[in-house]
Scaffold this motif. Structure first.
Motif, PDB file in Angstrom:
ATOM      1  N   UNK A   1       0.713  -1.194  -0.028  1.00 34.51           N
ATOM      2  CA  UNK A   1      -0.111   0.235   0.070  1.00 34.51           C
ATOM      3  C   UNK A   1       0.930   1.178  -0.044  1.00 34.51           C
ATOM      4  N   UNK A   2       2.160   1.267   0.005  1.00 39.08           N
ATOM      5  CA  UNK A   2       3.100   2.257   0.138  1.00 39.08           C
ATOM      6  C   UNK A   2       3.052   3.149  -1.183  1.00 39.08           C
ATOM      7  N   UNK A   3       2.760   4.331  -1.216  1.00 38.67           N
ATOM      8  CA  UNK A   3       2.534   5.249  -2.349  1.00 38.67           C
ATOM      9  C   UNK A   3       3.989   5.831  -2.600  1.00 38.67           C
ATOM     10  N   UNK A   4       4.530   5.542  -3.750  1.00 37.97           N
ATOM     11  CA  UNK A   4       5.917   6.059  -4.295  1.00 37.97           C
ATOM     12  C   UNK A   4       5.662   6.838  -5.336  1.00 37.97           C
ATOM     13  N   UNK A   5       5.900   8.291  -5.279  1.00 32.73           N
ATOM     14  CA  UNK A   5       5.738   9.175  -6.534  1.00 32.73           C
ATOM     15  C   UNK A   5       6.923   9.407  -7.094  1.00 32.73           C
ATOM     16  N   UNK A   6       7.028   9.049  -8.306  1.00 32.23           N
ATOM     17  CA  UNK A   6       8.145   9.488  -9.140  1.00 32.23           C
ATOM     18  C   UNK A   6       7.657  10.854 -10.168  1.00 32.23           C
ATOM     19  N   UNK A   7       8.625  11.241 -10.754  1.00 31.22           N
ATOM     20  CA  UNK A   7       8.456  12.248 -11.909  1.00 31.22           C
ATOM     21  C   UNK A   7       7.322  12.290 -12.703  1.00 31.22           C
ATOM     22  N   UNK A   8       7.020  11.016 -13.323  1.00 32.52           N
ATOM     23  CA  UNK A   8       5.986  10.677 -14.050  1.00 32.52           C
ATOM     24  C   UNK A   8       4.840   9.941 -13.819  1.00 32.52           C
ATOM     25  N   UNK A   9       5.102   9.051 -12.689  1.00 34.59           N
ATOM     26  CA  UNK A   9       4.184   8.057 -12.255  1.00 34.59           C
ATOM     27  C   UNK A   9       3.890   7.960 -10.777  1.00 34.59           C
ATOM     28  N   UNK A  10       3.030   7.178 -10.366  1.00 41.32           N
ATOM     29  CA  UNK A  10       2.598   7.027  -9.173  1.00 41.32           C
ATOM     30  C   UNK A  10       2.370   5.385  -8.866  1.00 41.32           C
ATOM     31  N   UNK A  11       3.437   4.671  -8.040  1.00 42.48           N
ATOM     32  CA  UNK A  11       3.434   3.104  -8.106  1.00 42.48           C
ATOM     33  C   UNK A  11       2.912   3.021  -6.488  1.00 42.48           C
ATOM     34  N   UNK A  12       2.154   1.908  -6.434  1.00 45.61           N
ATOM     35  CA  UNK A  12       1.752   1.246  -5.196  1.00 45.61           C
ATOM     36  C   UNK A  12       2.244  -0.035  -4.945  1.00 45.61           C
ATOM     37  N   UNK A  13       2.767  -0.180  -3.747  1.00 40.42           N
ATOM     38  CA  UNK A  13       3.383  -1.702  -3.559  1.00 40.42           C
ATOM     39  C   UNK A  13       2.147  -2.695  -3.118  1.00 40.42           C
ATOM     40  N   UNK A  14       2.439  -3.830  -3.472  1.00 36.94           N
ATOM     41  CA  UNK A  14       1.459  -4.761  -3.130  1.00 36.94           C
ATOM     42  C   UNK A  14       2.189  -6.163  -2.440  1.00 36.94           C
ATOM     43  N   UNK A  15       1.376  -6.949  -2.159  1.00 38.54           N
ATOM     44  CA  UNK A  15       1.863  -8.322  -1.620  1.00 38.54           C
ATOM     45  C   UNK A  15       3.103  -8.851  -2.487  1.00 38.54           C
ATOM     46  N   UNK A  16       2.993  -8.570  -3.570  1.00 36.47           N
ATOM     47  CA  UNK A  16       4.027  -9.199  -4.564  1.00 36.47           C
ATOM     48  C   UNK A  16       4.147  -8.266  -5.859  1.00 36.47           C
ATOM     49  N   UNK A  17       5.273  -7.545  -6.065  1.00 31.35           N
ATOM     50  CA  UNK A  17       5.476  -6.534  -6.787  1.00 31.35           C
ATOM     51  C   UNK A  17       4.709  -5.361  -6.555  1.00 31.35           C
ATOM     52  N   UNK A  18       4.710  -4.337  -7.604  1.00 28.23           N
ATOM     53  CA  UNK A  18       3.893  -3.116  -7.597  1.00 28.23           C
ATOM     54  C   UNK A  18       3.308  -2.955  -8.723  1.00 28.23           C
ATOM     55  N   UNK A  19       2.149  -1.903  -8.605  1.00 27.14           N
ATOM     56  CA  UNK A  19       1.542  -1.330  -9.811  1.00 27.14           C
ATOM     57  C   UNK A  19       1.558   0.067  -9.957  1.00 27.14           C
ATOM     58  N   UNK A  20       1.370   0.510 -11.143  1.00 29.54           N
ATOM     59  CA  UNK A  20       1.216   1.816 -11.405  1.00 29.54           C
ATOM     60  C   UNK A  20      -0.027   2.528 -11.575  1.00 29.54           C
ATOM     61  N   UNK A  21      -0.433   3.461 -10.814  1.00 31.82           N
ATOM     62  CA  UNK A  21      -1.962   3.802 -11.005  1.00 31.82           C
ATOM     63  C   UNK A  21      -2.144   4.845 -12.302  1.00 31.82           C
ATOM     64  N   UNK A  22      -3.229   4.549 -12.790  1.00 31.55           N
ATOM     65  CA  UNK A  22      -3.715   5.111 -14.030  1.00 31.55           C
ATOM     66  C   UNK A  22      -4.471   6.722 -13.679  1.00 31.55           C
ATOM     67  N   UNK A  23      -5.827   6.515 -13.357  1.00 34.94           N
ATOM     68  CA  UNK A  23      -6.709   7.492 -12.998  1.00 34.94           C
ATOM     69  C   UNK A  23      -7.306   7.161 -11.838  1.00 34.94           C
ATOM     70  N   UNK A  24      -7.247   8.179 -10.909  1.00 37.66           N
ATOM     71  CA  UNK A  24      -7.706   8.118  -9.520  1.00 37.66           C
ATOM     72  C   UNK A  24      -8.857   9.273  -9.236  1.00 37.66           C
ATOM     73  N   UNK A  25      -9.697   8.908  -8.331  1.00 31.66           N
ATOM     74  CA  UNK A  25     -10.884   9.948  -7.948  1.00 31.66           C
ATOM     75  C   UNK A  25     -10.764  10.223  -6.448  1.00 31.66           C
ATOM     76  N   UNK A  26     -10.237  11.291  -5.989  1.00 30.47           N
ATOM     77  CA  UNK A  26     -10.330  11.548  -4.607  1.00 30.47           C
ATOM     78  C   UNK A  26     -11.630  11.858  -4.257  1.00 30.47           C
TER      79      UNK A  26
END
Length: 310
Positions: free
Chosen positions: A259-284
Protein backbone atom coordinates in the motif's frame (compact mmCIF):
# COMPACT_ATOMS: atom_id res chain seq x y z
CA UNK A 1 -42.87 -15.87 -33.31
CA UNK A 2 -44.65 -13.36 -31.09
CA UNK A 3 -42.15 -12.21 -28.46
CA UNK A 4 -42.35 -10.18 -25.27
CA UNK A 5 -38.84 -9.00 -24.45
CA UNK A 6 -37.75 -8.37 -20.85
CA UNK A 7 -34.65 -6.36 -19.94
CA UNK A 8 -33.49 -3.25 -18.14
CA UNK A 9 -29.86 -1.99 -18.48
CA UNK A 10 -27.72 -0.87 -21.41
CA UNK A 11 -26.41 -4.42 -21.89
CA UNK A 12 -29.92 -5.54 -22.89
CA UNK A 13 -30.38 -2.92 -25.63
CA UNK A 14 -28.36 -4.73 -28.36
CA UNK A 15 -30.60 -7.78 -27.93
CA UNK A 16 -33.75 -5.69 -28.20
CA UNK A 17 -32.42 -4.09 -31.38
CA UNK A 18 -31.44 -7.46 -32.86
CA UNK A 19 -34.86 -8.95 -32.15
CA UNK A 20 -36.56 -5.87 -33.59
CA UNK A 21 -34.58 -6.40 -36.84
CA UNK A 22 -35.34 -10.13 -36.95
CA UNK A 23 -38.25 -11.96 -38.53
CA UNK A 24 -39.89 -12.24 -35.11
CA UNK A 25 -42.57 -9.86 -33.84
CA UNK A 26 -41.71 -8.08 -30.58
CA UNK A 27 -45.22 -7.23 -29.39
CA UNK A 28 -44.18 -5.63 -26.07
CA UNK A 29 -41.26 -4.97 -23.76
CA UNK A 30 -41.12 -5.51 -19.99
CA UNK A 31 -38.65 -3.47 -17.96
CA UNK A 32 -38.13 -2.26 -14.42
CA UNK A 33 -40.00 0.88 -13.31
CA UNK A 34 -38.34 4.28 -13.59
CA UNK A 35 -35.77 4.65 -10.79
CA UNK A 36 -34.25 7.66 -9.00
CA UNK A 37 -30.80 8.63 -10.26
CA UNK A 38 -28.29 11.47 -10.06
CA UNK A 39 -27.85 14.06 -7.36
CA UNK A 40 -31.42 15.28 -7.75
CA UNK A 41 -32.74 11.69 -7.43
CA UNK A 42 -35.25 12.35 -10.17
CA UNK A 43 -36.95 9.36 -11.78
CA UNK A 44 -35.13 8.08 -14.87
CA UNK A 45 -36.43 5.44 -17.31
CA UNK A 46 -34.33 2.34 -17.94
CA UNK A 47 -32.19 2.21 -21.10
CA UNK A 48 -34.45 -0.56 -22.42
CA UNK A 49 -37.56 1.57 -21.91
CA UNK A 50 -35.95 4.49 -23.72
CA UNK A 51 -35.01 2.30 -26.68
CA UNK A 52 -38.35 0.46 -26.80
CA UNK A 53 -40.29 3.71 -26.87
CA UNK A 54 -38.01 5.01 -29.64
CA UNK A 55 -38.91 1.87 -31.60
CA UNK A 56 -42.62 2.48 -30.98
CA UNK A 57 -43.08 -0.61 -28.84
CA UNK A 58 -45.54 -1.06 -26.00
CA UNK A 59 -43.75 -1.00 -22.63
CA UNK A 60 -44.87 -2.71 -19.41
CA UNK A 61 -43.28 -1.64 -16.11
CA UNK A 62 -44.79 -3.79 -13.35
CA UNK A 63 -43.64 -2.91 -9.85
CA UNK A 64 -43.31 -6.63 -9.24
CA UNK A 65 -43.37 -9.62 -11.58
CA UNK A 66 -45.80 -11.24 -9.12
CA UNK A 67 -48.55 -8.72 -9.93
CA UNK A 68 -51.65 -10.60 -11.24
CA UNK A 69 -52.48 -7.60 -13.43
CA UNK A 70 -49.11 -8.01 -15.16
CA UNK A 71 -49.88 -11.69 -15.75
CA UNK A 72 -53.23 -10.72 -17.30
CA UNK A 73 -51.48 -8.25 -19.63
CA UNK A 74 -48.98 -10.92 -20.59
CA UNK A 75 -51.65 -13.51 -21.37
CA UNK A 76 -53.49 -10.98 -23.51
CA UNK A 77 -50.33 -10.52 -25.59
CA UNK A 78 -50.20 -14.30 -26.30
CA UNK A 79 -46.41 -14.52 -26.59
CA UNK A 80 -44.80 -17.62 -28.03
CA UNK A 81 -41.64 -16.89 -26.04
CA UNK A 82 -40.24 -14.26 -23.72
CA UNK A 83 -36.52 -13.54 -24.30
CA UNK A 84 -34.83 -11.99 -21.26
CA UNK A 85 -31.59 -10.04 -20.81
CA UNK A 86 -30.80 -8.70 -17.32
CA UNK A 87 -34.40 -7.90 -16.43
CA UNK A 88 -33.53 -7.65 -12.74
CA UNK A 89 -36.47 -9.35 -11.04
CA UNK A 90 -37.39 -12.92 -10.16
CA UNK A 91 -40.18 -14.43 -12.23
CA UNK A 92 -42.85 -16.47 -10.43
CA UNK A 93 -44.23 -19.72 -11.77
CA UNK A 94 -47.48 -18.00 -12.78
CA UNK A 95 -45.55 -15.81 -15.22
CA UNK A 96 -43.15 -18.54 -16.37
CA UNK A 97 -46.03 -20.73 -17.52
CA UNK A 98 -47.61 -18.18 -19.88
CA UNK A 99 -45.45 -18.32 -23.08
CA UNK A 100 -45.60 -21.71 -24.80
CA UNK A 101 -41.83 -21.79 -25.37
CA UNK A 102 -41.06 -20.32 -21.94
CA UNK A 103 -38.80 -17.47 -20.87
CA UNK A 104 -35.38 -17.68 -22.51
CA UNK A 105 -32.57 -15.91 -20.66
CA UNK A 106 -29.37 -14.63 -22.27
CA UNK A 107 -26.81 -15.00 -19.48
CA UNK A 108 -23.26 -13.69 -19.84
CA UNK A 109 -21.30 -16.80 -18.87
CA UNK A 110 -20.79 -20.37 -20.00
CA UNK A 111 -23.20 -22.08 -17.66
CA UNK A 112 -22.96 -23.66 -15.13
CA UNK A 113 -20.05 -21.28 -14.50
CA UNK A 114 -20.87 -17.95 -12.84
CA UNK A 115 -24.53 -18.30 -12.02
CA UNK A 116 -25.84 -15.07 -10.54
CA UNK A 117 -25.99 -11.32 -10.93
CA UNK A 118 -22.35 -10.49 -11.75
CA UNK A 119 -20.95 -13.15 -14.12
CA UNK A 120 -18.78 -10.79 -16.17
CA UNK A 121 -17.27 -9.03 -13.16
CA UNK A 122 -16.54 -12.32 -11.43
CA UNK A 123 -14.93 -13.80 -14.56
CA UNK A 124 -12.53 -10.84 -14.82
CA UNK A 125 -11.76 -10.91 -11.10
CA UNK A 126 -11.05 -14.65 -11.25
CA UNK A 127 -8.65 -14.25 -14.17
CA UNK A 128 -10.63 -16.42 -16.59
CA UNK A 129 -9.08 -16.66 -20.04
CA UNK A 130 -12.34 -17.52 -21.78
CA UNK A 131 -15.96 -16.78 -20.97
CA UNK A 132 -19.06 -16.44 -23.13
CA UNK A 133 -22.83 -16.34 -23.09
CA UNK A 134 -25.58 -18.92 -22.78
CA UNK A 135 -29.27 -18.99 -23.58
CA UNK A 136 -31.33 -21.15 -21.26
CA UNK A 137 -34.90 -21.78 -20.18
CA UNK A 138 -35.66 -19.99 -16.94
CA UNK A 139 -36.72 -22.12 -13.99
CA UNK A 140 -37.43 -21.02 -10.45
CA UNK A 141 -33.83 -21.82 -9.43
CA UNK A 142 -30.88 -19.41 -9.87
CA UNK A 143 -29.74 -19.78 -13.49
CA UNK A 144 -30.19 -23.54 -13.30
CA UNK A 145 -32.39 -24.13 -16.36
CA UNK A 146 -31.49 -26.27 -19.38
CA UNK A 147 -29.24 -24.64 -21.96
CA UNK A 148 -30.31 -23.94 -25.54
CA UNK A 149 -27.19 -22.33 -27.01
CA UNK A 150 -23.75 -20.95 -26.18
CA UNK A 151 -21.01 -18.72 -27.61
CA UNK A 152 -17.48 -18.08 -26.36
CA UNK A 153 -15.47 -14.89 -25.94
CA UNK A 154 -11.80 -14.43 -25.05
CA UNK A 155 -11.06 -12.35 -21.98
CA UNK A 156 -8.29 -9.94 -22.99
CA UNK A 157 -5.49 -9.11 -20.52
CA UNK A 158 -6.57 -5.48 -20.16
CA UNK A 159 -10.34 -6.03 -20.25
CA UNK A 160 -12.44 -4.23 -17.70
CA UNK A 161 -15.81 -5.71 -16.85
CA UNK A 162 -17.34 -2.92 -18.93
CA UNK A 163 -15.20 -3.77 -21.97
CA UNK A 164 -16.05 -7.45 -21.80
CA UNK A 165 -19.75 -6.90 -21.14
CA UNK A 166 -19.93 -4.58 -24.13
CA UNK A 167 -18.62 -7.29 -26.47
CA UNK A 168 -20.79 -9.99 -24.92
CA UNK A 169 -23.90 -7.83 -25.17
CA UNK A 170 -23.41 -7.43 -28.93
CA UNK A 171 -22.35 -11.01 -29.69
CA UNK A 172 -24.95 -12.42 -27.30
CA UNK A 173 -27.70 -10.57 -29.16
CA UNK A 174 -26.97 -12.73 -32.20
CA UNK A 175 -27.10 -15.85 -30.05
CA UNK A 176 -30.48 -14.82 -28.65
CA UNK A 177 -31.95 -14.27 -32.12
CA UNK A 178 -30.54 -17.64 -33.28
CA UNK A 179 -32.13 -19.27 -30.24
CA UNK A 180 -35.51 -17.77 -31.11
CA UNK A 181 -35.07 -19.03 -34.70
CA UNK A 182 -34.25 -22.52 -33.44
CA UNK A 183 -37.25 -22.63 -31.13
CA UNK A 184 -39.51 -21.56 -33.98
CA UNK A 185 -38.32 -24.18 -36.47
CA UNK A 186 -37.87 -26.92 -33.87
CA UNK A 187 -34.14 -27.38 -34.48
CA UNK A 188 -33.15 -26.64 -30.88
CA UNK A 189 -33.54 -28.85 -27.86
CA UNK A 190 -32.61 -27.83 -24.33
CA UNK A 191 -29.94 -29.84 -22.54
CA UNK A 192 -29.55 -29.97 -18.75
CA UNK A 193 -26.60 -28.15 -17.24
CA UNK A 194 -23.82 -30.46 -16.01
CA UNK A 195 -23.51 -30.97 -12.28
CA UNK A 196 -19.78 -30.23 -12.41
CA UNK A 197 -18.22 -26.82 -12.89
CA UNK A 198 -20.83 -24.80 -10.99
CA UNK A 199 -19.63 -21.42 -9.69
CA UNK A 200 -21.59 -18.52 -8.28
CA UNK A 201 -21.44 -14.83 -9.21
CA UNK A 202 -23.21 -12.82 -6.51
CA UNK A 203 -23.61 -9.07 -6.93
CA UNK A 204 -20.43 -7.11 -6.24
CA UNK A 205 -20.83 -5.15 -3.01
CA UNK A 206 -19.00 -1.95 -2.12
CA UNK A 207 -16.91 -3.91 0.38
CA UNK A 208 -16.03 -6.50 -2.30
CA UNK A 209 -14.58 -3.62 -4.35
CA UNK A 210 -12.19 -2.48 -1.61
CA UNK A 211 -8.58 -3.10 -2.64
CA UNK A 212 -6.44 -5.29 -0.38
CA UNK A 213 -2.92 -4.12 -1.19
CA UNK A 214 -1.41 -7.11 0.63
CA UNK A 215 -2.60 -9.33 -2.23
CA UNK A 216 -0.29 -9.94 -5.23
CA UNK A 217 -0.21 -7.27 -7.90
CA UNK A 218 -2.00 -9.44 -10.47
CA UNK A 219 -4.88 -9.98 -8.03
CA UNK A 220 -5.16 -6.23 -7.44
CA UNK A 221 -5.16 -5.69 -11.22
CA UNK A 222 -8.00 -8.20 -11.72
CA UNK A 223 -10.05 -6.74 -8.89
CA UNK A 224 -9.79 -3.21 -10.22
CA UNK A 225 -10.64 -4.23 -13.79
CA UNK A 226 -13.50 -6.42 -12.58
CA UNK A 227 -15.01 -3.51 -10.65
CA UNK A 228 -14.68 -1.04 -13.53
CA UNK A 229 -16.91 0.79 -14.23
CA UNK A 230 -19.23 -0.48 -11.48
CA UNK A 231 -19.19 -0.35 -8.52
CA UNK A 232 -15.65 1.05 -8.83
CA UNK A 233 -12.60 -0.27 -6.95
CA UNK A 234 -11.54 1.87 -4.03
CA UNK A 235 -9.10 2.33 -1.21
CA UNK A 236 -8.47 4.96 1.48
CA UNK A 237 -5.83 7.64 1.81
CA UNK A 238 -5.49 9.97 4.78
CA UNK A 239 -8.79 8.61 6.03
CA UNK A 240 -10.79 9.40 2.91
CA UNK A 241 -12.01 7.14 0.13
CA UNK A 242 -10.20 7.15 -3.22
CA UNK A 243 -11.61 5.48 -6.32
CA UNK A 244 -9.03 3.65 -8.44
CA UNK A 245 -9.35 2.96 -12.16
CA UNK A 246 -7.36 0.19 -13.94
CA UNK A 247 -3.72 -0.19 -12.96
CA UNK A 248 -0.72 -1.65 -14.81
CA UNK A 249 2.33 -3.62 -13.59
CA UNK A 250 5.17 -1.27 -12.68
CA UNK A 251 8.44 -1.56 -14.62
CA UNK A 252 10.49 -0.60 -11.58
CA UNK A 253 8.93 -2.27 -8.53
CA UNK A 254 8.53 0.05 -5.57
CA UNK A 255 9.71 -0.87 -2.10
CA UNK A 256 7.96 -0.64 1.21
CA UNK A 257 5.00 -2.22 3.03
CA UNK A 258 1.93 -3.11 0.98
CA UNK A 259 0.00 0.00 0.00
CA UNK A 260 3.00 2.35 0.08
CA UNK A 261 2.57 5.25 -2.34
CA UNK A 262 5.75 5.93 -4.30
CA UNK A 263 5.70 9.10 -6.43
CA UNK A 264 8.17 9.50 -9.31
CA UNK A 265 8.50 12.33 -11.82
CA UNK A 266 5.94 10.76 -14.16
CA UNK A 267 4.15 7.97 -12.28
CA UNK A 268 2.63 6.86 -9.03
CA UNK A 269 3.43 3.31 -7.95
CA UNK A 270 1.76 1.33 -5.17
CA UNK A 271 3.43 -1.64 -3.51
CA UNK A 272 1.42 -4.84 -3.23
CA UNK A 273 1.96 -8.19 -1.58
CA UNK A 274 4.02 -9.18 -4.61
CA UNK A 275 5.47 -6.49 -6.85
CA UNK A 276 3.91 -3.11 -7.46
CA UNK A 277 1.41 -1.47 -9.79
CA UNK A 278 1.24 1.86 -11.55
CA UNK A 279 -1.87 3.95 -10.98
CA UNK A 280 -3.70 5.30 -14.00
CA UNK A 281 -6.66 7.50 -13.07
CA UNK A 282 -7.84 8.12 -9.51
CA UNK A 283 -10.71 10.04 -8.01
CA UNK A 284 -10.30 11.58 -4.60
CA UNK A 285 -13.19 12.22 -2.24
CA UNK A 286 -15.41 14.94 -3.68
CA UNK A 287 -13.11 15.37 -6.68
CA UNK A 288 -13.26 14.63 -10.39
CA UNK A 289 -11.22 11.74 -11.89
CA UNK A 290 -7.67 12.80 -12.73
CA UNK A 291 -4.32 11.29 -13.71
CA UNK A 292 -2.59 9.79 -10.69
CA UNK A 293 0.43 12.08 -11.09
CA UNK A 294 -1.80 15.18 -10.86
CA UNK A 295 -3.59 13.74 -7.85
CA UNK A 296 -0.32 13.03 -6.05
CA UNK A 297 1.15 16.43 -6.93
CA UNK A 298 -1.87 18.21 -5.51
CA UNK A 299 -1.65 16.33 -2.21
CA UNK A 300 2.14 16.67 -1.81
CA UNK A 301 2.47 13.08 -0.71
CA UNK A 302 5.25 12.40 1.81
CA UNK A 303 7.58 9.37 1.57
CA UNK A 304 6.16 6.35 3.36
CA UNK A 305 2.48 7.32 3.13
CA UNK A 306 0.22 4.40 2.36
CA UNK A 307 -3.12 3.49 0.85
CA UNK A 308 -5.51 1.61 3.08
CA UNK A 309 -4.69 3.49 6.29
CA UNK A 310 -8.25 4.49 7.12
Amino acid sequence: MRLVFAGTPDAAVPSLDALARSTHDVVAVVTRPDAPAGRGRSLVPSPVRVRAEALGMRVLTPSTAKDPAFHDDLRALTPDACPVVAYGALLPRAALDIPRHGWVNLHFSLLPAWRGAAPVQRAVMAGDDVTGASTFLIEEGLDTGPVLGTMTETVRPTDTAGDLLGRLAVAGAGLLVATMDGLEDGSLSARPQPAEGVSLAPKITVEDARIDWSRPGFVVDRLVRGCTPNPGAWTTFRGERVKVEPVTPADNPANGPAGTVVVTKRDVHITTGSGSVRLGVVQGHGKKPMPASDWARGLRIEPGERFGDA
